[in-house]
Design a protein around this motif. Structure first.
Motif, short mmCIF file in Angstrom:
data_model
loop_
_atom_site.label_atom_id
_atom_site.label_comp_id
_atom_site.label_asym_id
_atom_site.label_seq_id
_atom_site.Cartn_x
_atom_site.Cartn_y
_atom_site.Cartn_z
N GLY A 7 0.82 -1.22 0.00
CA GLY A 7 0.00 0.00 0.00
C GLY A 7 0.85 1.26 0.00
O GLY A 7 0.54 2.23 -0.69
N ASN A 57 -9.72 2.68 6.40
CA ASN A 57 -8.38 2.35 5.91
C ASN A 57 -7.57 3.64 5.87
O ASN A 57 -7.68 4.42 4.93
CB ASN A 57 -8.53 1.74 4.50
CG ASN A 57 -7.23 1.22 3.96
OD1 ASN A 57 -6.16 1.78 4.22
ND2 ASN A 57 -7.30 0.14 3.20
N LEU A 59 -4.44 4.31 5.38
CA LEU A 59 -3.44 4.46 4.31
C LEU A 59 -4.10 4.94 3.02
O LEU A 59 -3.63 5.90 2.39
CB LEU A 59 -2.73 3.12 4.08
CG LEU A 59 -1.57 3.13 3.09
CD1 LEU A 59 -0.46 4.07 3.54
CD2 LEU A 59 -1.01 1.72 2.92
N ALA A 60 -5.21 4.30 2.64
CA ALA A 60 -5.93 4.71 1.44
C ALA A 60 -6.52 6.11 1.64
O ALA A 60 -6.54 6.93 0.72
CB ALA A 60 -7.04 3.71 1.12
N ASN A 63 -3.73 8.63 1.19
CA ASN A 63 -3.41 8.66 -0.23
C ASN A 63 -4.42 9.51 -1.01
O ASN A 63 -4.04 10.39 -1.79
CB ASN A 63 -3.40 7.23 -0.78
CG ASN A 63 -3.17 7.19 -2.27
OD1 ASN A 63 -2.12 7.57 -2.76
ND2 ASN A 63 -4.18 6.74 -3.01
N LEU B 48 -0.79 -1.67 -8.35
CA LEU B 48 -0.45 -2.11 -6.99
C LEU B 48 -1.63 -1.91 -6.04
O LEU B 48 -1.88 -2.73 -5.17
CB LEU B 48 0.79 -1.38 -6.47
CG LEU B 48 2.12 -1.78 -7.12
CD1 LEU B 48 3.27 -1.00 -6.47
CD2 LEU B 48 2.38 -3.27 -6.97
N TRP B 49 -2.36 -0.80 -6.21
CA TRP B 49 -3.56 -0.59 -5.39
C TRP B 49 -4.58 -1.71 -5.63
O TRP B 49 -5.25 -2.17 -4.70
CB TRP B 49 -4.24 0.75 -5.68
CG TRP B 49 -3.68 1.91 -4.92
CD1 TRP B 49 -3.16 3.05 -5.46
CD2 TRP B 49 -3.60 2.08 -3.49
NE1 TRP B 49 -2.75 3.90 -4.46
CE2 TRP B 49 -3.02 3.34 -3.25
CE3 TRP B 49 -3.96 1.30 -2.40
CZ2 TRP B 49 -2.79 3.83 -1.96
CZ3 TRP B 49 -3.75 1.78 -1.12
CH2 TRP B 49 -3.15 3.03 -0.90
N TYR B 52 -3.47 -4.54 -3.72
CA TYR B 52 -3.67 -4.21 -2.31
C TYR B 52 -5.12 -4.45 -1.87
O TYR B 52 -5.38 -4.99 -0.80
CB TYR B 52 -3.28 -2.75 -2.09
CG TYR B 52 -3.49 -2.22 -0.68
CD1 TYR B 52 -2.51 -2.34 0.29
CD2 TYR B 52 -4.67 -1.57 -0.32
CE1 TYR B 52 -2.68 -1.85 1.58
CE2 TYR B 52 -4.87 -1.07 0.96
CZ TYR B 52 -3.87 -1.22 1.90
OH TYR B 52 -4.05 -0.73 3.17
N PHE B 53 -6.07 -4.07 -2.73
CA PHE B 53 -7.49 -4.18 -2.36
C PHE B 53 -8.09 -5.55 -2.67
O PHE B 53 -9.21 -5.84 -2.25
CB PHE B 53 -8.32 -3.09 -3.06
CG PHE B 53 -8.11 -1.74 -2.47
CD1 PHE B 53 -8.33 -1.51 -1.12
CD2 PHE B 53 -7.69 -0.68 -3.26
CE1 PHE B 53 -8.14 -0.26 -0.56
CE2 PHE B 53 -7.50 0.57 -2.72
CZ PHE B 53 -7.72 0.79 -1.37
#
Lengths: 86, 86
Positions: A7, A57, A59-60, A63, B48-49, B52-53
Motif C-alpha cells: 500500500g 483504511n 493508508l488509502a 493517499n 499495486l492498489w 492491495y485491495f
C-alpha cells in the motif's frame, strides 16, 4: 510482499505521478491545455474516496487526501486562468 | 450518504475522468504531449492498489482495475508512438 508495504509503494507512486503536472503548472502558471471536466471529476472522485476510506483504511485515506489536495491545486489554477491572463 | 453508494459515485467519477484523455488518444493516435514518467508511475500505482485491495474491498479493487486498464492503454500508446510515426 507485505500488505502494508504494498500500500505504501502504491500510494508513493500514485502521489508522485502527479508531481510533474503540478510542477509544470506552478512554473508556467499556464493551464490552457488542461481539461476542466477531467480535473473537476477526478477532484470530486478522489475527495469522495477519501470520505469513503475515512475510518476504514487510513493508508488509502491519506493517499486520497494527498491526491485530492494536488488535484485541487490544478483545478484552482484552471478555474482562475482567465484572471491571471487579464 | 450510504457508504456503498458513496464508493460507487467515487468510482464512477474517477473512471469517467479518464475517458476524455483516452478518447482523445484513440481519435488522434497522438501521445506526444503525454508524460511517460507520469503514465508509468500512475499505471504501476493503480495496479499495486488493485493488488492491495484484492480480497479486502471489491469495490476499490474493481475501481483500480478499471483505472489501470485505461492507463495501460495510454501507456501502451505512448510506448509505441515512435512505431506509428515511422
Amino acid at each position: 510482499m507485505n500488505h502494508y508495504i504494498l500500500g505504501l509503494v502504491a500510494s508513493f507512486l500514485t502521489v508522485c505521478s502527479l508531481f510533474p503536472q503540478v510542477l509544470k503548472v506552478y512554473q508556467t502558471q499556464r493551464t490552457r491545455d488542461l481539461s476542466l471536466s477531467r480535473y473537476s471529476m477526478i477532484f470530486a472522485g478522489t475527495s469522495l474516496w477519501a470520505v469513503y476510506f475515512w475510518e476504514d483504511n487510513w493508508l488509502a485515506f491519506v493517499n486520497e487526501m494527498l491526491c485530492a489536495a494536488l488535484y485541487s491545486y490544478l483545478l484552482y489554477m484552471k478555474l482562475t486562468e482567465k484572471t491571471r491572463e487579464e
